[in-house]
Scaffold this motif. Structure first.
Motif, PDB file in Angstrom:
ATOM      1  N   THR A 169       0.858  -1.193   0.000  1.00  0.00           N
ATOM      2  CA  THR A 169       0.000   0.000   0.000  1.00  0.00           C
ATOM      3  C   THR A 169       0.894   1.243   0.000  1.00  0.00           C
ATOM      4  OG1 THR A 169      -0.087  -0.079   2.403  1.00  0.00           O
ATOM      5  CG2 THR A 169      -1.885  -1.157   1.229  1.00  0.00           C
ATOM      6  N   ARG A 170       0.271   2.394   0.026  1.00  0.00           N
ATOM      7  CA  ARG A 170       1.048   3.642   0.015  1.00  0.00           C
ATOM      8  C   ARG A 170       2.068   3.643   1.141  1.00  0.00           C
ATOM      9  NH1 ARG A 170      -2.952   8.282   0.656  1.00  0.00           N
ATOM     10  NH2 ARG A 170      -1.037   9.315   1.208  1.00  0.00           N
ATOM     11  N   GLY A 171       3.237   4.202   0.865  1.00  0.00           N
ATOM     12  CA  GLY A 171       4.331   4.105   1.840  1.00  0.00           C
ATOM     13  C   GLY A 171       4.534   5.350   2.682  1.00  0.00           C
ATOM     14  N   THR A 201       5.277   8.030   5.185  1.00  0.00           N
ATOM     15  CA  THR A 201       5.810   8.027   6.542  1.00  0.00           C
ATOM     16  C   THR A 201       6.565   9.338   6.754  1.00  0.00           C
ATOM     17  OG1 THR A 201       7.020   6.695   8.153  1.00  0.00           O
ATOM     18  CG2 THR A 201       7.988   6.807   5.929  1.00  0.00           C
ATOM     19  N   GLY A 202       7.204   9.510   7.883  1.00  0.00           N
ATOM     20  CA  GLY A 202       7.926  10.764   8.086  1.00  0.00           C
ATOM     21  C   GLY A 202       8.623  10.784   9.431  1.00  0.00           C
ATOM     22  N   ARG A 246       6.933  11.013  13.113  1.00  0.00           N
ATOM     23  CA  ARG A 246       5.484  10.867  12.944  1.00  0.00           C
ATOM     24  C   ARG A 246       4.857  10.044  14.084  1.00  0.00           C
ATOM     25  NH1 ARG A 246       2.355   7.554   8.118  1.00  0.00           N
ATOM     26  NH2 ARG A 246       0.500   8.839   8.138  1.00  0.00           N
ATOM     27  N   LEU A 252       5.747  -3.575  11.876  1.00  0.00           N
ATOM     28  CA  LEU A 252       5.153  -4.106  10.640  1.00  0.00           C
ATOM     29  C   LEU A 252       4.700  -2.964   9.732  1.00  0.00           C
ATOM     30  CD1 LEU A 252       4.099  -6.784   9.239  1.00  0.00           C
ATOM     31  CD2 LEU A 252       1.883  -6.168  10.187  1.00  0.00           C
ATOM     32  N   GLY A 253       5.185  -2.981   8.490  1.00  0.00           N
ATOM     33  CA  GLY A 253       4.756  -1.978   7.510  1.00  0.00           C
ATOM     34  C   GLY A 253       5.332  -0.608   7.824  1.00  0.00           C
ATOM     35  N   TYR A 254       6.679  -0.483   7.623  1.00  0.00           N
ATOM     36  CA  TYR A 254       7.324   0.786   8.023  1.00  0.00           C
ATOM     37  C   TYR A 254       7.306   1.839   6.911  1.00  0.00           C
ATOM     38  CZ  TYR A 254      11.275  -1.639   5.845  1.00  0.00           C
ATOM     39  OH  TYR A 254      12.068  -2.342   4.978  1.00  0.00           O
ATOM     40  N   GLY A 255       6.963   1.400   5.686  1.00  0.00           N
ATOM     41  CA  GLY A 255       6.743   2.398   4.646  1.00  0.00           C
ATOM     42  C   GLY A 255       7.930   2.635   3.731  1.00  0.00           C
ATOM     43  N   THR A 278      10.721   5.568  10.889  1.00  0.00           N
ATOM     44  CA  THR A 278      10.004   5.368  12.154  1.00  0.00           C
ATOM     45  C   THR A 278      10.500   4.112  12.872  1.00  0.00           C
ATOM     46  OG1 THR A 278       8.213   4.277  10.944  1.00  0.00           O
ATOM     47  CG2 THR A 278       7.909   6.611  11.479  1.00  0.00           C
ATOM     48  N   VAL A 303       9.427  -5.122   9.270  1.00  0.00           N
ATOM     49  CA  VAL A 303       8.894  -6.053   8.270  1.00  0.00           C
ATOM     50  C   VAL A 303       8.070  -5.241   7.276  1.00  0.00           C
ATOM     51  CG1 VAL A 303       7.371  -8.031   7.876  1.00  0.00           C
ATOM     52  CG2 VAL A 303       8.804  -7.961   9.935  1.00  0.00           C
ATOM     53  N   GLU A 304       8.402  -5.380   5.985  1.00  0.00           N
ATOM     54  CA  GLU A 304       7.695  -4.586   4.973  1.00  0.00           C
ATOM     55  C   GLU A 304       7.404  -5.490   3.765  1.00  0.00           C
ATOM     56  OE1 GLU A 304       6.385  -1.264   4.421  1.00  0.00           O
ATOM     57  OE2 GLU A 304       5.994  -2.276   2.536  1.00  0.00           O
ATOM     58  N   ARG A 331      11.253  -1.421  -0.779  1.00  0.00           N
ATOM     59  CA  ARG A 331      11.369  -0.651   0.469  1.00  0.00           C
ATOM     60  C   ARG A 331      12.302  -1.354   1.460  1.00  0.00           C
ATOM     61  NH1 ARG A 331       4.893   0.849   0.453  1.00  0.00           N
ATOM     62  NH2 ARG A 331       5.051   2.141  -1.410  1.00  0.00           N
ATOM     63  N   GLY A 378       8.375  -9.243   4.150  1.00  0.00           N
ATOM     64  CA  GLY A 378       7.334 -10.152   4.620  1.00  0.00           C
ATOM     65  C   GLY A 378       6.030  -9.427   4.861  1.00  0.00           C
ATOM     66  N   PHE A 422       1.872 -10.316   6.974  1.00  0.00           N
ATOM     67  CA  PHE A 422       1.234 -10.679   8.237  1.00  0.00           C
ATOM     68  C   PHE A 422       1.758 -12.001   8.827  1.00  0.00           C
ATOM     69  CE2 PHE A 422      -2.566  -8.208   6.454  1.00  0.00           C
ATOM     70  CZ  PHE A 422      -2.227  -7.056   7.166  1.00  0.00           C
TER      71      PHE A 422
HETATM   72  C1  LIG Z   1       1.352   4.176   5.219  1.00  0.00           C
HETATM   73  S1  LIG Z   1       2.791   3.167   5.391  1.00  0.00           S
HETATM   74  C2  LIG Z   1       3.063   3.360   7.106  1.00  0.00           C
HETATM   75  C3  LIG Z   1       4.504   3.627   7.442  1.00  0.00           C
HETATM   76  C4  LIG Z   1       4.778   3.773   8.931  1.00  0.00           C
HETATM   77  N1  LIG Z   1       4.342   2.643   9.696  1.00  0.00           N
HETATM   78  C5  LIG Z   1       4.131   5.049   9.451  1.00  0.00           C
HETATM   79  O1  LIG Z   1       3.139   4.973  10.177  1.00  0.00           O
HETATM   80  O2  LIG Z   1       4.627   6.120   9.157  1.00  0.00           O
HETATM   81  C6  LIG Z   1       2.104   1.516   5.298  1.00  0.00           C
HETATM   82  C7  LIG Z   1       3.114   0.463   4.861  1.00  0.00           C
HETATM   83  O3  LIG Z   1       2.647  -0.825   5.249  1.00  0.00           O
HETATM   84  C8  LIG Z   1       3.014  -1.757   4.246  1.00  0.00           C
HETATM   85  N2  LIG Z   1       2.157  -2.937   4.370  1.00  0.00           N
HETATM   86  C9  LIG Z   1       0.833  -3.036   4.076  1.00  0.00           C
HETATM   87  N3  LIG Z   1       0.397  -4.283   4.348  1.00  0.00           N
HETATM   88  C10 LIG Z   1       1.456  -4.966   4.861  1.00  0.00           C
HETATM   89  C11 LIG Z   1       1.622  -6.291   5.335  1.00  0.00           C
HETATM   90  N4  LIG Z   1       0.617  -7.154   5.344  1.00  0.00           N
HETATM   91  N5  LIG Z   1       2.839  -6.648   5.792  1.00  0.00           N
HETATM   92  C12 LIG Z   1       3.886  -5.781   5.776  1.00  0.00           C
HETATM   93  N6  LIG Z   1       3.787  -4.513   5.334  1.00  0.00           N
HETATM   94  C13 LIG Z   1       2.579  -4.105   4.888  1.00  0.00           C
HETATM   95  C14 LIG Z   1       2.800  -0.963   2.965  1.00  0.00           C
HETATM   96  O4  LIG Z   1       3.489  -1.553   1.875  1.00  0.00           O
HETATM   97  C15 LIG Z   1       3.322   0.422   3.366  1.00  0.00           C
HETATM   98  O5  LIG Z   1       4.682   0.539   3.059  1.00  0.00           O
END
Ligand SMILES: C[S@@+](CC[C@H](N)C(=O)[O-])C[C@H]1O[C@@H](n2cnc3c(N)ncnc32)[C@H](O)[C@@H]1O
Length: 261
Positions: free
Chosen positions: A8-10, A12-13, A16, A43-46, A51, A71-72, A77, A94, A96
């Protein structure tokens, strides 16, 4: 194994997630210190590992033994994050299913589940919860781009436990504005008749009653509002948790029973 989930959209900042990091170190630092080889998954660091690096530095300050794995699901990324690795901090590809060596004591997933449907979000919450080490906690939340409006929930072996709101109070006209940043499993439930709606309505009402505290500053008004919610009987809400030390930071936590029905 193909990672479970979707890229999904990445967005971050920098800084944040400072409000939830501050809460995590204060509220769950002890849990990490008491764990044998504590592991934390972000999980999902963007699109950048910012962060996760910040989380690592902040957690190391309260628990020097902690290891953090970002884990992303987007492999590009992960490749981009590799240069930020250092002892105790790694990045892996990876989803979930969590491809980590041992069960984590803590999983943080911020601004990840909001891109999924509500049912998928519940499935992910319980699936991640099942990967935790005994006594572990999952923290799942949402915030705006600058991290000024946030909410997050905790889930442990017994299911959802708490919901926390945190905000830059100077920007907040009333508490229910935080509804726009509710976790995915609550955002569609903020309608009359649902507990989360009743909670936010009671919160707004207490905030309005406490308007005279404005002259002492917005923080004083927030604390007075929390104290009013804590003292009011009977109310549609469970009393807030955390006490003045947390409330003065523009934070407030409720038991899940206050919002989960
Ligand atoms: C909006 S970013 C959030 C970045 C950071 N966590 C933040 O809050 O600033 C969401 C990230 O989660 C990743 N993502 C979505 N589903 C995921 C999954 N099932 N496992 C790992 N990463 C996932 C997306 O690829 C994206 O890079």
């Amino acid at each position: 194994m193909r990672p479970i989930g979707a890229v999904t959209r990445g967005t971050t900042g920098y800084n944040r997630l400072r409000r939830s990091d501050r809460w995590l170190t204060a509220v769950h630092g002890g849990l990490l210190r008491s764990a044998d080889r504590p592991l934390v998954v972000d999980l999902g660091y963007g699109s950048a590992p910012t962060t996760t690096v910040e989380l690592f530095d902040r957690l190391r300050a309260v628990c020097p033994a902690v290891e953090v794995v970002g884990v992303e699901i987007d492999p590009e990324r992960v490749a981009a994050a590799k240069p930020a690795e250092r002892p105790g901090l790694t990045f892996v590809h990876g989803g979930f299913e969590l491809p980590v060596a041992r069960p984590p004591t803590l999983i943080r997933a911020f601004n990840v589940l909001r891109q999924y449907g509500e049912e998928e979000a519940w499935r992910a919450l319980y699936g991640l919860r099942d990967r935790l080490a005994p006594g572990g906690v999952l923290v799942e939340g949402t915030c705006d781009e600058l991290g000024r409006r946030c909410s997050w929930l905790t889930v442990d072996a017994d299911g959802p436990q708490t919901i926390t709101f945190a905000a830059r109070l100077a920007d907040l006209d009333r508490p229910s504005e935080l509804a726009e940043r509710l976790p995915k499993v609550l955002i569609h439930r903020n309608v009359p008749g649902e507990p989360i709606h009743e909670l936010l309505t009671a919160f707004d009402h207490a905030w309005a009653v406490c308007a005279p505290f404005r002259s002492h500053g917005v923080r004083a008004r927030w604390i007075a509002t929390a104290e009013l919610l804590a003292g009011t009987r009977p109310v549609a809400v469970r009393p807030p948790l955390g006490g003045r030390r947390r409330w003065r930071l523009g934070e407030i936590t409720f038991a899940w029973s206050a919002v989960g029905g």
